[in-house]
Design a protein around this motif. Structure first.
Motif, PDB file in Angstrom:
ATOM      1  N   ILE A   1       3.495  16.628   0.623  1.00  0.00           N
ATOM      2  CA  ILE A   1       3.844  15.916  -0.602  1.00  0.00           C
ATOM      3  C   ILE A   1       3.570  14.439  -0.365  1.00  0.00           C
ATOM      4  O   ILE A   1       3.615  13.960   0.766  1.00  0.00           O
ATOM      5  CB  ILE A   1       5.312  16.140  -1.031  1.00  0.00           C
ATOM      6  N   THR A   2       3.251  13.742  -1.424  1.00  0.00           N
ATOM      7  CA  THR A   2       3.023  12.297  -1.338  1.00  0.00           C
ATOM      8  C   THR A   2       4.041  11.626  -2.231  1.00  0.00           C
ATOM      9  O   THR A   2       4.187  11.983  -3.410  1.00  0.00           O
ATOM     10  CB  THR A   2       1.597  11.948  -1.802  1.00  0.00           C
ATOM     11  N   ARG A   3       4.763  10.681  -1.657  1.00  0.00           N
ATOM     12  CA  ARG A   3       5.759   9.961  -2.440  1.00  0.00           C
ATOM     13  C   ARG A   3       5.710   8.490  -2.078  1.00  0.00           C
ATOM     14  O   ARG A   3       5.339   8.121  -0.961  1.00  0.00           O
ATOM     15  CB  ARG A   3       7.147  10.523  -2.218  1.00  0.00           C
ATOM     16  N   PRO A   4       6.077   7.621  -3.008  1.00  0.00           N
ATOM     17  CA  PRO A   4       6.073   6.185  -2.706  1.00  0.00           C
ATOM     18  C   PRO A   4       7.195   5.837  -1.731  1.00  0.00           C
ATOM     19  O   PRO A   4       8.247   6.476  -1.722  1.00  0.00           O
ATOM     20  CB  PRO A   4       6.297   5.523  -4.062  1.00  0.00           C
TER      21      PRO A   4
ATOM     22  N   ASP B   1       0.836  -1.198   0.000  1.00  0.00           N
ATOM     23  CA  ASP B   1       0.000   0.000   0.000  1.00  0.00           C
ATOM     24  C   ASP B   1       0.874   1.252   0.000  1.00  0.00           C
ATOM     25  O   ASP B   1       0.617   2.199  -0.733  1.00  0.00           O
ATOM     26  CB  ASP B   1      -0.934  -0.012   1.215  1.00  0.00           C
ATOM     27  N   ARG B   2       1.905   1.241   0.821  1.00  0.00           N
ATOM     28  CA  ARG B   2       2.799   2.404   0.894  1.00  0.00           C
ATOM     29  C   ARG B   2       3.598   2.567  -0.392  1.00  0.00           C
ATOM     30  O   ARG B   2       3.907   3.681  -0.804  1.00  0.00           O
ATOM     31  CB  ARG B   2       3.735   2.281   2.089  1.00  0.00           C
TER      32      ARG B   2
ATOM     33  N   ILE C   1       3.277   7.720   0.812  1.00  0.00           N
ATOM     34  CA  ILE C   1       3.094   8.246   2.161  1.00  0.00           C
ATOM     35  C   ILE C   1       3.047   9.768   2.059  1.00  0.00           C
ATOM     36  O   ILE C   1       3.677  10.368   1.190  1.00  0.00           O
ATOM     37  CB  ILE C   1       4.214   7.793   3.122  1.00  0.00           C
ATOM     38  N   THR C   2       2.277  10.380   2.921  1.00  0.00           N
ATOM     39  CA  THR C   2       2.125  11.838   2.916  1.00  0.00           C
ATOM     40  C   THR C   2       3.094  12.439   3.922  1.00  0.00           C
ATOM     41  O   THR C   2       3.127  12.024   5.087  1.00  0.00           O
ATOM     42  CB  THR C   2       0.683  12.229   3.266  1.00  0.00           C
ATOM     43  N   ILE C   3       3.864  13.389   3.461  1.00  0.00           N
ATOM     44  CA  ILE C   3       4.874  14.042   4.299  1.00  0.00           C
ATOM     45  C   ILE C   3       4.537  15.528   4.390  1.00  0.00           C
ATOM     46  O   ILE C   3       4.413  16.196   3.359  1.00  0.00           O
ATOM     47  CB  ILE C   3       6.284  13.866   3.706  1.00  0.00           C
TER      48      ILE C   3
ATOM     49  N   LEU D   1      10.496  -0.061   2.167  1.00  0.00           N
ATOM     50  CA  LEU D   1       9.775  -1.080   2.919  1.00  0.00           C
ATOM     51  C   LEU D   1       9.322  -2.203   1.998  1.00  0.00           C
ATOM     52  O   LEU D   1       9.422  -3.376   2.341  1.00  0.00           O
ATOM     53  CB  LEU D   1       8.585  -0.449   3.638  1.00  0.00           C
ATOM     54  N   ALA D   2       8.838  -1.854   0.814  1.00  0.00           N
ATOM     55  CA  ALA D   2       8.402  -2.878  -0.137  1.00  0.00           C
ATOM     56  C   ALA D   2       9.572  -3.771  -0.544  1.00  0.00           C
ATOM     57  O   ALA D   2       9.424  -4.993  -0.629  1.00  0.00           O
ATOM     58  CB  ALA D   2       7.778  -2.227  -1.363  1.00  0.00           C
ATOM     59  N   MET D   3      10.718  -3.191  -0.789  1.00  0.00           N
ATOM     60  CA  MET D   3      11.890  -3.987  -1.182  1.00  0.00           C
ATOM     61  C   MET D   3      12.327  -4.914  -0.049  1.00  0.00           C
ATOM     62  O   MET D   3      12.709  -6.054  -0.288  1.00  0.00           O
ATOM     63  CB  MET D   3      13.046  -3.071  -1.590  1.00  0.00           C
TER      64      MET D   3
END
Length: 149
Positions: free
Chosen positions: A116-119, A96-97, A102-104, A123-125
């Protein structure tokens, strides 16, 4: 185990984590059936044996000792299922992230001026690197090695 990578429904989760408590002595501060159920529930949420054991007031080693007792087959299966559920939750959250980001918040002179929202691909890796195998028994204690030569 849920191979579709979608979180199971609450009733499915309760069925997966159902087990027959390990017969123990009647000590109030030991592994009571209630404490065993609470440990499995905590393990499903936390995914870490040490933290789940601490959450119910027991030690990591006593949890592994309980798992190895005769008659603990059902408890061990619930333990493995709880770790699998925890991994599935972590995997779903990481994906999901990675997809939605994620919103920063952004600040200027102490005031929030935007977001800003960035992937979050790290964590996924980490989750995709390799699924950890559930332990079948307590890890062996580390022994000092004797160097020769």
């Amino acid at each position: 185990m849920n191979d579709s990578r979608t979180p199971p429904a609450a009733s499915d989760e309760a069925d997966i984590l159902a087990f027959t408590p390990v017969p123990t002595s009647k000590r109030y501060d030991g592994w009571t059936p209630r404490r065993q159920r609470d440990f499995i529930d905590a393990l499903a949420v936390m995914g870490v044996v040490r933290r789940a054991a601490r959450a119910v007031g027991m030690s990591r080693q006593s949890a592994y000792n309980l798992r190895e007792r005769p008659g603990a087959e059902s408890f061990a299966a619930a333990w493995d299922n709880a770790l699998s559920l925890s991994y599935d939750r972590t995997f779903a959250m990481a994906m999901d992230r990675a997809i939605n980001g994620i919103t920063i918040p952004r600040y200027y002179k102490g005031r929030q001026v935007g977001t800003i929202t960035r992937p979050d691909l790290r964590l996924a890796m980490a989750v995709l690197a390799e699924r950890p195998a559930a332990p079948s028994k307590a890890p062996p204690p580390t022994k000092p090695t004797k160097l020769t030569g």
